[in-house]
Scaffold this motif. Structure first.
Motif, PDB file in Angstrom:
ATOM      1  N   ARG A   1      -0.686  46.896  -8.195  1.00 19.43           N
ATOM      2  CA  ARG A   1      -0.328  45.479  -8.299  1.00 19.43           C
ATOM      3  C   ARG A   1       1.088  45.319  -8.839  1.00 19.43           C
ATOM      4  O   ARG A   1       1.912  44.580  -8.269  1.00 19.43           O
ATOM      5  CB  ARG A   1      -1.331  44.759  -9.206  1.00 19.43           C
TER       6      ARG A   1
ATOM      7  N   ALA B   1      -1.529  35.363  -8.524  1.00 20.91           N
ATOM      8  CA  ALA B   1      -2.222  36.498  -9.145  1.00 20.91           C
ATOM      9  C   ALA B   1      -2.636  36.175 -10.578  1.00 20.91           C
ATOM     10  O   ALA B   1      -3.719  36.560 -11.023  1.00 20.91           O
ATOM     11  CB  ALA B   1      -1.321  37.728  -9.118  1.00 20.91           C
TER      12      ALA B   1
ATOM     13  N   ASN C   1      -6.345  40.736  -6.448  1.00 21.24           N
ATOM     14  CA  ASN C   1      -4.883  40.653  -6.523  1.00 21.24           C
ATOM     15  C   ASN C   1      -4.205  41.786  -5.765  1.00 21.24           C
ATOM     16  O   ASN C   1      -3.198  41.567  -5.078  1.00 21.24           O
ATOM     17  CB  ASN C   1      -4.436  40.672  -7.989  1.00 21.24           C
TER      18      ASN C   1
END
Length: 433
Positions: free
Chosen positions: A136, A159, A190
């Motif tokens: 991420r 997110a 996410n």
């Protein structure tokens, strides 16, 4: 495009970026408040502990790769595929290292205090969760490096909202799940979202075959970025170490107090988004005097706001904690100590960042190591004796070392400062002139 139009566009982009950053911080704050209000201290502790473990593990696995990618992928179109490939290899190696460390901690029993907070499945599968966190962070930096600032801000805000979505949907989920699953489910969604954006846009990136020499040459540039990444990771250590000594319910009180105290530093963090590149540019092109002057002007913006927030929390912190949830009123002494820690960092200004931006990385790293050592030692010694108040006192001690020493080093190195005393001296000189 005329210079005036370009400047206006740049100001608009900067304003949008600051707004997005403040929004992300506010959403994170609301997530903790909602968990405390609706589900109590155990939920707050489990979510705070899991987030800290994932963020710390992800930054250690990345080892500065995300910062190198942001720095190197911003240009050098021909080198982008090689940098991207080397970054993925480095993240894979870092993930293996973190997985082995966690496996060793589990086998030795050192990780057992975290078992209750994580739950059975996440306790065993924490390395996978950390890998999702690392991907991420890396993919977000890839988007930012592409100069798609608006896209980056939109994706980052989206997110940040994901834990809020799962907190609101929690009553619909199976009742035997640990609240750590709020973090796990958010990371899964996410990563899928952000990686899909990277894949869809491409950004001129692809995986290529690298020779050993090319791989070594690219990875050799990681060292300065690694130090910066680890310095960010250490900010998660207080909650992680507290979770080792305290059960989730007690930790939850500390997590909420910590998030409330963070509001004191919010104006400083928001102003810092535009501060860093401007100071670096001024120091490089015009010397230290304009850089100091600009830093002091920025301080005039955030210091009064932070002082107002500090006074409000100092006077009414107990009422705020009780309003959120009566079970958290016992955290007032912790909140007071953590407020003092943030006040110290606000009043000492951007001293640490100023060293980093003006080419004094080694001095800044020395200050950081000393402050981190004081905080870690304090938590290990004081928490078993004093509980959460001992942890907050250790954080305050670390802030005093970090702020005080960095202020002294800046003054001794440059003959000027950026603390509240330097700002007050500047205002006094203006008045007398």
């Amino acid at each position: 495009m005329t210079l005036k139009r370009f400047a206006s566009r740049g100001a608009a982009v900067a304003a949008f970026s600051i707004l997005a950053r403040v929004t992300i911080l506010a959403i994170g704050f609301v997530n903790v408040l909602l968990a405390a209000r609706l589900y109590g201290s155990v939920a707050t502790g489990q979510i705070g502990l899991t987030s800290a473990m994932v963020n710390l593990g992800a930054l250690l696995a990345l080892g500065g790769t995300e910062m190198m990618a942001l720095n190197r992928l911003s240009g050098q179109d021909d080198a982008r595929p090689a940098i991207f490939t080397a970054s993925l290899i480095r993240i894979g190696l870092g993930g293996v290292m973190v997985s082995l460390l966690w496996a060793a901690a589990v086998v030795s029993g050192l990780a057992e205090p975290y078992h209750a907070g994580l739950g059975e499945v996440l306790y065993a599968g924490l390395p996978l969760l950390i890998a999702l966190g690392a991907l991420r962070v890396f993919c977000l930096e890839v988007i930012r490096a592409s100069q798609s600032i608006h896209l980056y801000n939109v994706v980052a805000v989206t997110a940040a909202m994901m834990p809020l979505v799962f907190l609101l949907a929690w009553p619909l989920l199976p009742g035997d799940l640990s609240f750590a699953w709020v973090v796990a489910l958010s990371e899964a969604v996410n990563v899928t979202l952000i990686a899909s954006v990277v894949w869809w846009h491409g950004f001129g990136l692809r995986i290529v075959r690298l020779s050993r020499a090319d791989l070594r040459a690219t990875l050799s540039e990681l060292r300065p970025f690694y130090v910066s990444s680890v310095s960010v990771a250490v900010y998660q250590l207080d909650i992680l170490l507290m979770g080792f000594f305290a059960d989730p319910a007690v930790l939850g009180v500390y997590v909420l107090a910590s998030r409330l105290a963070n509001v004191i530093s919010l104006p400083k963090n928001a102003a810092g988004i535009s501060f860093a590149p401007r100071v670096a540019q001024l120091f490089r092109n015009q010397g230290q005097e304009p850089a100091f002057a600009y830093t002091k002007r920025i301080s005039l913006f955030y210091m009064p706001l932070s002082l107002v927030v500090f006074v409000l929390l100092w006077a009414g912190g107990g009422l705020v904690l009780g309003f959120i949830n009566p079970a958290f009123v016992a955290g007032k002494p912790v909140l007071v100590l953590l407020c003092l820690a943030h006040l110290v960092l606000v009043l000492t200004g951007y001293s640490g960042q100023f060293l980093l931006l003006t080419g004094q990385e080694k001095l800044q790293q020395g200050v950081f190591v000393a402050a981190s050592a004081v905080m870690i030692l304090g938590i290990v010694v004081l928490v078993p004796v004093m509980g959460t108040e001992g942890g907050a006192l250790a954080v305050l001690a670390g802030a005093l070392v970090r702020g005080g020493v960095s202020t002294y080093v800046v003054r001794r190195t440059f003959g000027d400062g950026v603390s509240v005393w330097a700002v007050a001296s500047m205002l006094l000189a203006r008045r007398q002139a």
